[in-house]
Design an enzyme around this catalytic site. Structure first.
Site, PDB file in Angstrom:
ATOM      1  CD  GLU A  41      66.192  30.361  -8.339  1.00  0.00           C
ATOM      2  OE1 GLU A  41      64.978  30.182  -8.599  1.00  0.00           O
ATOM      3  OE2 GLU A  41      66.863  31.306  -8.817  1.00  0.00           O
ATOM      4  NE  ARG A  45      60.177  26.384 -11.879  1.00  0.00           N
ATOM      5  CZ  ARG A  45      60.525  26.987 -13.013  1.00  0.00           C
ATOM      6  NH1 ARG A  45      60.827  26.249 -14.067  1.00  0.00           N
ATOM      7  NH2 ARG A  45      60.575  28.298 -13.091  1.00  0.00           N
ATOM      8  CB  THR A  69      59.802  27.596  -7.670  1.00  0.00           C
ATOM      9  OG1 THR A  69      60.699  27.676  -8.786  1.00  0.00           O
ATOM     10  CG2 THR A  69      58.376  27.613  -8.223  1.00  0.00           C
ATOM     11  CE  LYS A 129      63.278  34.403 -10.970  1.00  0.00           C
ATOM     12  NZ  LYS A 129      62.837  33.071 -10.471  1.00  0.00           N
TER      13      LYS A 129
END
Length: 320
Positions: A41, A45, A69, A129
């Site tokens: 993943e 960021r 993110t 998640k």
């Protein structure tokens, strides 16, 4: 579960990557593949996320690459255009979730409460998640939530590591764990690819939890099995447990009442999850006898023989 979630379930661990230099994305991906974790993943960021995803997709096609993110439609578009196969967000944003799903891409939004989980389920999701996992009550909270949400699966991320990972993955409603411990930023910056590979290999070994459960000895018939079992029990003080097809002497030796699988007998290998063990052993070239597969009510494998004998013994996987 959809195909992407199924692949993540088989792999079991999803490395969560923050990368600053896209030139390091490909060697990182190769280190993960070598370590037995062909997925990542790549989080938005950093500014390098999009280019890193594109490079991995182009040069390491065996990697299942996702974007993490993802907070906006613009980020989702960039991730999908770069080749991300799944999208992960830290929280539950209905707008972004619906937008990603409308693009035909797997979406795994972050959830922490029952309300967020129900909203995700209302959008047709059966896998989400759980973030941040440890700070939100860990696996015990998920077990408590499992009562009303029997058809929901989770990917805990946040505070998960080699020491507590198996506590999560032993719970059958957890399809994978996400974590950063094998891809720390300093290891990526210092190009410690061998170290990353070794940490991944250790994580896979811990996750699978492979161990010898028992040894089966073939006999021609029930009479021979009874004689053999009596000798073993008398010699070693084992207790005998007679069943329809075999006699267990203690728990580690099974004396078969017929000529079973294997020239000499069989070896049962226990593991935390047969599907994951099958996948990871398959990466090493091991093949399996599909006709021997047994599954539970949810379709998850509970028993499976390897295709080939080793040393005159047939080997099968079974769940701990």
């Amino acid at each position: 579960m959809n195909d992407i979630i199924k692949q993540l379930y088989q792999i079991g661990i999803v490395p969560v990557v923050a990368i600053d230099d896209p030139k390091k994305a490909v060697p990182l991906a190769k280190a993960l593949v070598k370590g037995g974790l062909p997925t990542a993943e790549i989080t938005f960021r950093t500014a390098a996320a999009e280019e890193a995803i594109r490079a991995i997709v182009a040069e390491v096609p065996e990697m299942l690459v996702g974007a993490g993110t993802v907070l906006t439609r613009e980020q989702a578009d960039r991730a999908i255009a770069a080749g991300a196969r799944f999208i992960v967000s830290p929280g539950f944003n209905p707008e972004i979730t619906k937008y990603v799903l409308s693009k035909g891409v797997a979406m795994c939004p972050g959830t922490a409460t029952a309300g967020e989980m129900e909203q995700a389920m209302a959008l047709g999701l059966d896998a989400v998640k759980f973030f941040p996992a440890e700070q939100n009550g860990g696996v015990e909270k998920l077990k408590a939530l499992a009562g009303p949400y029997r058809n929901l699966m989770w990917m805990p991320t946040g505070g998960v590591n080699t020491k507590n990972m198996l506590n999560y993955l032993s719970f059958d409603q957890i399809f994978a764990c996400g974590g950063t411990w094998m891809v720390k930023k300093d290891m990526i910056e210092n190009e410690q690819w061998d170290k990353i590979t070794a940490i991944c290999q250790d994580a896979v070994k811990t996750m699978l939890d492979l161990k010898i459960k028992h040894l089966g000895i073939n006999c021609e018939n029930a009479e021979e099995a009874e004689r053999t079992a009596k000798l073993l029990c008398a010699a070693f003080g084992f207790a005998c447990n007679d069943t329809d097809v075999s006699i267990f002497t203690d728990t580690a030796l099974e004396v078969m009442k017929f000529k079973g699988r294997g020239t000499n007998g069989h070896v049962a290998i226990a593991c935390s999850n047969v599907d994951r063990a099958e996948y990871h052993l398959g990466l090493q070239g091991v093949s399996f006898d599909e006709s021997s597969r047994k599954t539970d009510a949810k379709g998850r494998t509970t028993f499976l023989y390897l295709q080939d004998e080793i040393g005159g013994f047939a080997f099968h996987l079974t769940r701990n």
